[in-house]
Design a protein around this motif. Structure first.
Motif, short mmCIF file in Angstrom:
data_model
loop_
_atom_site.label_atom_id
_atom_site.label_comp_id
_atom_site.label_asym_id
_atom_site.label_seq_id
_atom_site.Cartn_x
_atom_site.Cartn_y
_atom_site.Cartn_z
N MET A 196 0.83 -1.20 0.00
CA MET A 196 0.00 0.00 0.00
C MET A 196 0.86 1.25 0.00
O MET A 196 0.52 2.26 -0.63
CB MET A 196 -0.97 -0.03 1.18
CG MET A 196 -2.08 -1.07 1.03
SD MET A 196 -3.32 -1.05 2.36
CE MET A 196 -2.42 -1.82 3.71
N THR A 197 1.99 1.20 0.70
CA THR A 197 2.91 2.33 0.70
C THR A 197 3.38 2.65 -0.72
O THR A 197 3.39 3.81 -1.15
CB THR A 197 4.13 2.02 1.60
OG1 THR A 197 3.69 1.93 2.96
CG2 THR A 197 5.20 3.09 1.48
N ARG A 198 3.79 1.61 -1.44
CA ARG A 198 4.26 1.81 -2.81
C ARG A 198 3.14 2.33 -3.71
O ARG A 198 3.37 3.17 -4.60
CB ARG A 198 4.83 0.51 -3.36
CG ARG A 198 6.20 0.15 -2.77
CD ARG A 198 6.79 -1.09 -3.43
NE ARG A 198 6.14 -2.31 -2.97
CZ ARG A 198 6.48 -2.96 -1.85
NH1 ARG A 198 7.44 -2.48 -1.07
NH2 ARG A 198 5.86 -4.07 -1.50
N ALA A 199 1.92 1.84 -3.48
CA ALA A 199 0.81 2.22 -4.35
C ALA A 199 0.34 3.64 -4.11
O ALA A 199 0.04 4.38 -5.06
CB ALA A 199 -0.35 1.24 -4.15
N VAL A 200 0.30 4.06 -2.84
CA VAL A 200 -0.29 5.35 -2.51
C VAL A 200 0.75 6.47 -2.48
O VAL A 200 0.41 7.66 -2.50
CB VAL A 200 -1.05 5.25 -1.16
CG1 VAL A 200 -0.12 5.36 0.02
CG2 VAL A 200 -2.17 6.29 -1.09
N GLY A 201 2.04 6.10 -2.41
CA GLY A 201 3.09 7.10 -2.45
C GLY A 201 3.37 7.78 -1.13
O GLY A 201 4.00 8.86 -1.11
N ALA A 268 -6.86 0.55 -5.83
CA ALA A 268 -7.47 1.27 -4.71
C ALA A 268 -6.84 2.64 -4.55
O ALA A 268 -7.55 3.65 -4.35
CB ALA A 268 -7.33 0.46 -3.43
N ALA A 269 -5.52 2.71 -4.64
CA ALA A 269 -4.85 4.00 -4.51
C ALA A 269 -5.28 4.95 -5.62
O ALA A 269 -5.54 6.14 -5.38
CB ALA A 269 -3.34 3.80 -4.54
N ALA A 270 -5.39 4.44 -6.84
CA ALA A 270 -5.79 5.28 -7.97
C ALA A 270 -7.22 5.79 -7.82
O ALA A 270 -7.56 6.86 -8.34
CB ALA A 270 -5.64 4.50 -9.27
N SER A 271 -8.08 5.05 -7.11
CA SER A 271 -9.47 5.46 -6.94
C SER A 271 -9.62 6.64 -6.00
O SER A 271 -10.67 7.30 -5.98
CB SER A 271 -10.30 4.29 -6.40
OG SER A 271 -10.05 4.09 -5.01
N GLY A 272 -8.60 6.88 -5.17
CA GLY A 272 -8.66 7.97 -4.21
C GLY A 272 -9.29 7.61 -2.88
O GLY A 272 -9.45 8.47 -2.01
N VAL A 273 -9.64 6.33 -2.69
CA VAL A 273 -10.32 5.94 -1.47
C VAL A 273 -9.46 6.15 -0.23
O VAL A 273 -9.97 6.34 0.88
CB VAL A 273 -10.77 4.46 -1.56
CG1 VAL A 273 -9.58 3.51 -1.53
CG2 VAL A 273 -11.76 4.13 -0.45
#
Length: 284
Positions: A196-201, A268-273
């Protein structure tokens, strides 16, 4: 006049798996009745007077207990519902059950004893708990605190669960079968936080806590104490390594591999949730 086709009742029909099951059935032109407290007719697990109206004209049902089939009292309610469903003419029941949870095993037995054609779909930790349920606020805050230790879990995507359920509801060959659905690999909560860290930045870290600390954390955010205590008890029960294995169920039934957690995290990260001001929903 052409008779109305029998419907499939989808319980928890607005939740993580239920809304996906409903969408999958509709895509196959199967008439659906959504079972939820806001539906018409309404369905409420806590009010058995709502059950029979929801079952009228129904041929099959997806049985997802709310809040969870592993919670105390689930087997009694599921058994009563299954018996009523058969009495109302329901032919096929597909139950969502928790892998390795004792109360969920009693739910399974209750459905098997009902006399319906049954299929059990077992799943462990549902990946979308991070984005559509109780963990979303923790991910947004950057610290996922759970009483799960360093156990590995085959995180299971709700899309995979729903697709297996739809197959069981609409295809032959699933009666009397137990479908144990898992993701493609074992992953610890610490590793999930890294994905999740990698995905959300930004940093999302996993913090192992005691059951008491977990309950205090939830109640401090307004979660009812009874629910928080039961959830903590479930985590202590199942996060002991008993579910640390993967199966080939998704590939065998659907002809495709199960979705990996890394793909889920990116979407999920791209969706902004996980953005600070996003909103979430829960349910099975």
């Amino acid at each position: 006049m052409t008779p109305t086709a029998p419907k499939t009742l989808v319980l928890a029909g607005t939740g993580k798996t239920g809304r996906r099951v409903a969408a999958g059935l509709l895509a196959r032109d199967v008439p659906v009745r959504v079972g939820s407290r806001r539906a018409e007719p309404p369905f409420d697990w806590q009010d058995d007077t709502t059950w029979e109206p929801a079952l009228r004209g129904v041929d099959a049902a997806y049985v997802a207990f709310y809040p969870d089939a592993a919670f105390p009292g689930a087997a009694r309610a599921v058994g009563s519902f299954a018996d009523l469903a058969v009495a109302c003419g329901v032919r096929r029941l597909v139950l969502l059950a928790d892998r390795g949870a004792h109360e969920a095993e009693r739910c399974e037995q209750a459905v098997r004893d009902s006399g319906a054609e049954w299929t059990i779909v077992r799943a462990g930790f549902i990946t979308q708990n991070f984005s559509e349920a109780f963990l979303v606020e923790l991910v947004r805050a950057g610290v996922v605190a759970l009483p799960a230790g360093d156990v590995a879990e085959p995180f299971t995507d709700a899309e995979d669960i729903a697709d297996v359920v739809v197959a069981a509801l609409t295809e032959n060959g699933h009666g009397g079968r137990i479908h144990d659905v898992t993701g493609p690999r074992l992953i610890t909560f610490d590793e999930a936080a890294g994905e999740m860290t990698r995905a959300v930045g930004r940093e999302v870290r996993y913090l192992p806590v005691t059951p008491g600390q977990f309950v205090s954390s939830l109640t401090g955010r307004g979660v009812p104490e009874e629910y928080a205590t039961q959830l903590a008890g479930l985590m202590v029960e199942v996060f002991d390594g008993r579910r640390a294995n993967v199966t080939d169920t998704v590939e065998r039934i659907l002809g495709r591999p199960p979705r990996d957690f890394a793909e889920y995290a990116r979407e999920a990260a791209a969706s902004g949730v996980w953005d600070a001001r996003a909103e979430s929903s829960g349910g099975a």
